[in-house]
Design a protein around this motif. Sequence first.
Motif, PDB file in Angstrom:
ATOM      1  N   LEU A  42     111.837  97.597 151.656  1.00 19.27           N
ATOM      2  CA  LEU A  42     111.195  98.606 152.496  1.00 19.27           C
ATOM      3  C   LEU A  42     112.028  98.908 153.726  1.00 19.27           C
ATOM      4  CD1 LEU A  42     108.707  97.464 150.791  1.00 19.27           C
ATOM      5  CD2 LEU A  42     107.308  98.233 152.699  1.00 19.27           C
ATOM      6  N   ASN A  43     111.940 100.156 154.168  1.00 20.30           N
ATOM      7  CA  ASN A  43     112.551 100.603 155.415  1.00 20.30           C
ATOM      8  C   ASN A  43     111.541 101.465 156.172  1.00 20.30           C
ATOM      9  OD1 ASN A  43     115.583  99.841 155.181  1.00 20.30           O
ATOM     10  ND2 ASN A  43     115.113 100.779 153.204  1.00 20.30           N
ATOM     11  N   HIS A  44     111.750 101.605 157.474  1.00 24.21           N
ATOM     12  CA  HIS A  44     110.887 102.508 158.244  1.00 24.21           C
ATOM     13  C   HIS A  44     110.976 103.936 157.706  1.00 24.21           C
ATOM     14  CE1 HIS A  44     109.112 100.103 161.455  1.00 24.21           C
ATOM     15  NE2 HIS A  44     110.203  99.377 161.420  1.00 24.21           N
ATOM     16  N   HIS A  45     112.081 104.257 157.061  1.00 19.80           N
ATOM     17  CA  HIS A  45     112.212 105.568 156.425  1.00 19.80           C
ATOM     18  C   HIS A  45     111.041 105.841 155.483  1.00 19.80           C
ATOM     19  CE1 HIS A  45     114.072 108.947 154.288  1.00 19.80           C
ATOM     20  NE2 HIS A  45     113.847 108.308 153.168  1.00 19.80           N
ATOM     21  N   ASP A  46     110.541 104.799 154.803  1.00 18.29           N
ATOM     22  CA  ASP A  46     109.443 104.978 153.858  1.00 18.29           C
ATOM     23  C   ASP A  46     108.146 105.344 154.576  1.00 18.29           C
ATOM     24  OD1 ASP A  46     111.073 104.199 151.583  1.00 18.29           O
ATOM     25  OD2 ASP A  46     110.989 102.184 152.420  1.00 18.29           O
ATOM     26  N   ARG A 299     101.794  94.967 144.888  1.00 19.70           N
ATOM     27  CA  ARG A 299     101.261  94.621 146.210  1.00 19.70           C
ATOM     28  C   ARG A 299     102.044  95.338 147.312  1.00 19.70           C
ATOM     29  NH1 ARG A 299     101.192  88.236 146.454  1.00 19.70           N
ATOM     30  NH2 ARG A 299     100.551  88.708 148.592  1.00 19.70           N
ATOM     31  N   ALA A 300     102.612  96.479 146.963  1.00 23.62           N
ATOM     32  CA  ALA A 300     103.432  97.228 147.920  1.00 23.62           C
ATOM     33  C   ALA A 300     102.659  97.599 149.175  1.00 23.62           C
ATOM     34  CB  ALA A 300     103.993  98.486 147.258  1.00 23.62           C
ATOM     35  N   ARG A 301     101.381  97.891 149.038  1.00 30.37           N
ATOM     36  CA  ARG A 301     100.589  98.283 150.205  1.00 30.37           C
ATOM     37  C   ARG A 301     100.605  97.190 151.272  1.00 30.37           C
ATOM     38  NH1 ARG A 301      97.123 102.240 151.389  1.00 30.37           N
ATOM     39  NH2 ARG A 301      97.269 103.009 149.242  1.00 30.37           N
ATOM     40  N   GLU A 302     100.560  95.932 150.877  1.00 33.47           N
ATOM     41  CA  GLU A 302     100.621  94.832 151.838  1.00 33.47           C
ATOM     42  C   GLU A 302     101.933  94.877 152.622  1.00 33.47           C
ATOM     43  OE1 GLU A 302      99.681  90.928 150.211  1.00 33.47           O
ATOM     44  OE2 GLU A 302      98.615  91.915 148.559  1.00 33.47           O
ATOM     45  N   GLY A 303     103.016  95.161 151.921  1.00 31.45           N
ATOM     46  CA  GLY A 303     104.304  95.256 152.592  1.00 31.45           C
ATOM     47  C   GLY A 303     104.357  96.404 153.577  1.00 31.45           C
ATOM     48  N   PHE A 304     103.835  97.556 153.187  1.00 29.22           N
ATOM     49  CA  PHE A 304     103.789  98.703 154.089  1.00 29.22           C
ATOM     50  C   PHE A 304     102.959  98.392 155.330  1.00 29.22           C
ATOM     51  CE2 PHE A 304     105.522 101.151 150.635  1.00 29.22           C
ATOM     52  CZ  PHE A 304     106.099 102.264 151.233  1.00 29.22           C
ATOM     53  N   GLU A 305     101.813  97.742 155.135  1.00 27.99           N
ATOM     54  CA  GLU A 305     100.951  97.410 156.271  1.00 27.99           C
ATOM     55  C   GLU A 305     101.649  96.456 157.233  1.00 27.99           C
ATOM     56  OE1 GLU A 305      97.590  95.881 154.203  1.00 27.99           O
ATOM     57  OE2 GLU A 305      96.647  97.859 153.930  1.00 27.99           O
ATOM     58  N   LYS A 306     102.373  95.490 156.687  1.00 31.01           N
ATOM     59  CA  LYS A 306     103.079  94.534 157.530  1.00 31.01           C
ATOM     60  C   LYS A 306     104.184  95.217 158.322  1.00 31.01           C
ATOM     61  CE  LYS A 306     104.735  89.811 157.388  1.00 31.01           C
ATOM     62  NZ  LYS A 306     104.966  88.602 156.546  1.00 31.01           N
ATOM     63  N   MET A 307     104.920  96.112 157.677  1.00 26.91           N
ATOM     64  CA  MET A 307     105.983  96.829 158.369  1.00 26.91           C
ATOM     65  C   MET A 307     105.409  97.746 159.443  1.00 26.91           C
ATOM     66  SD  MET A 307     109.137  98.994 156.715  1.00 26.91           S
ATOM     67  CE  MET A 307     108.059 100.211 155.967  1.00 26.91           C
ATOM     68  N   ALA A 308     104.273  98.377 159.153  1.00 25.92           N
ATOM     69  CA  ALA A 308     103.670  99.309 160.104  1.00 25.92           C
ATOM     70  C   ALA A 308     103.220  98.608 161.379  1.00 25.92           C
ATOM     71  CB  ALA A 308     102.491 100.022 159.460  1.00 25.92           C
ATOM     72  N   GLY A 310     104.673  95.881 162.585  1.00 25.27           N
ATOM     73  CA  GLY A 310     105.802  95.211 163.217  1.00 25.27           C
ATOM     74  C   GLY A 310     105.732  93.703 163.131  1.00 25.27           C
ATOM     75  N   ASP A 311     104.800  93.189 162.336  1.00 27.55           N
ATOM     76  CA  ASP A 311     104.609  91.747 162.215  1.00 27.55           C
ATOM     77  C   ASP A 311     105.526  91.183 161.139  1.00 27.55           C
ATOM     78  OD1 ASP A 311     103.613  89.174 162.421  1.00 27.55           O
ATOM     79  OD2 ASP A 311     101.913  89.562 161.079  1.00 27.55           O
ATOM     80  N   LEU A 312     106.832  91.240 161.406  1.00 25.75           N
ATOM     81  CA  LEU A 312     107.798  90.766 160.431  1.00 25.75           C
ATOM     82  C   LEU A 312     109.084  90.348 161.121  1.00 25.75           C
ATOM     83  CD1 LEU A 312     109.378  93.805 158.502  1.00 25.75           C
ATOM     84  CD2 LEU A 312     108.403  93.932 160.782  1.00 25.75           C
ATOM     85  N   PHE A 313     109.888  89.566 160.416  1.00 23.14           N
ATOM     86  CA  PHE A 313     111.210  89.190 160.889  1.00 23.14           C
ATOM     87  C   PHE A 313     112.145  89.285 159.694  1.00 23.14           C
ATOM     88  CE2 PHE A 313     114.771  86.782 162.358  1.00 23.14           C
ATOM     89  CZ  PHE A 313     114.766  86.908 163.729  1.00 23.14           C
ATOM     90  N   GLY A 314     112.920  90.356 159.642  1.00 20.40           N
ATOM     91  CA  GLY A 314     113.785  90.590 158.505  1.00 20.40           C
ATOM     92  C   GLY A 314     113.191  91.623 157.579  1.00 20.40           C
ATOM     93  N   LYS A 315     113.618  91.599 156.329  1.00 20.23           N
ATOM     94  CA  LYS A 315     113.270  92.622 155.356  1.00 20.23           C
ATOM     95  C   LYS A 315     112.098  92.203 154.485  1.00 20.23           C
ATOM     96  CE  LYS A 315     115.481  95.793 154.376  1.00 20.23           C
ATOM     97  NZ  LYS A 315     115.192  97.219 154.763  1.00 20.23           N
ATOM     98  N   ILE A 316     111.335  93.208 154.050  1.00 20.91           N
ATOM     99  CA  ILE A 316     110.289  93.021 153.051  1.00 20.91           C
ATOM    100  C   ILE A 316     110.821  93.557 151.723  1.00 20.91           C
ATOM    101  CG2 ILE A 316     107.964  93.650 152.322  1.00 20.91           C
ATOM    102  CD1 ILE A 316     107.270  93.944 155.300  1.00 20.91           C
TER     103      ILE A 316
END
Length: 320
Positions: A42-46, A299-308, A310-316
Amino acid sequence: MFAAYAARIDRDKPLNGLELGERPEPDVPLGWTTIDVKAASLNHHDLWSLRGVGLGEESLPMILGCDAAGVDADGNEVVLYSVIGATGHGVGPRERPSILTEKYQGTFAERVAVPQWNVLPKPKELSFEEAACLPTAWLTAYRMLFTNAEVRPGDSVLVQGAGGGVATAAIVLGAAAGLRVFATSRDETKRRRAEELGAEAAFESGARLPHRMDAVIETVGAATWSHSVKSLKPGGRLVISGATSGPNPPATELNRIFFLELKVVGSTMGSKEELAGLLNFCAAKGVRPVIDSTLPLDRAREGFEKMATGDLFGKIVLTV
């Protein structure tokens, strides 16, 4: 085939437009090839695509995702370069370059079609999940550091906003290349992680630094802009590739920029040749992308929610 795609544009609540389900198999024009996707990141581009930035209603539904690693029709393990139309290979020679999902279906699917020119060999040293992290965020950091910041081993570099994909990549790549890397974050845990990855020291956002920097890697934007400008030594370079906190800082610091002859350089992704260099650098130096979490595609929606959030460190990473 199963895919994660943009079904609607919602500028205020982008995840409302995300759907998971069946989509048609990709079209494969002359000069293109189909890749069985093993992993995509995932990227913020998505998220921006779901807001309609670079993606119009007329192009919906659009499978999201611009980074992937997988297997081609001959069984070769490959990595995708996601800028389509940069050279005319597999597209019209005058076609404006675009990133996957701006015009062509993306990588969050079981299969994706791209021009054959956009396929690079995956180093055997890298897993599919690791390789899938490189074509956007890590390539952006690579170009920012080694092409646009023009730093050399021993130079000091400040990376703003430790934790994001580009910032994390800049810390790891810079440390591996012999730079003195410093980082900032509002989060104590992220500051500690930055030091574990090779940063000489990590500070609270906006904190006074031990000395002025040769370069600043800026992806946060408005919230850190003034601190970035004030952190540079005379003649230093501020390289910016994003503005997650907004594009309009309260003060532009123009007097400091011209008086100290600072250089402000915009940077966007990188070339196919730079991606090949990044792949080789990671393989030769044992550098590995920092992966926050790995999720199956359904489970892509979980990844999008986490990126949105900002609760992450590194890539999903999404696996297929």
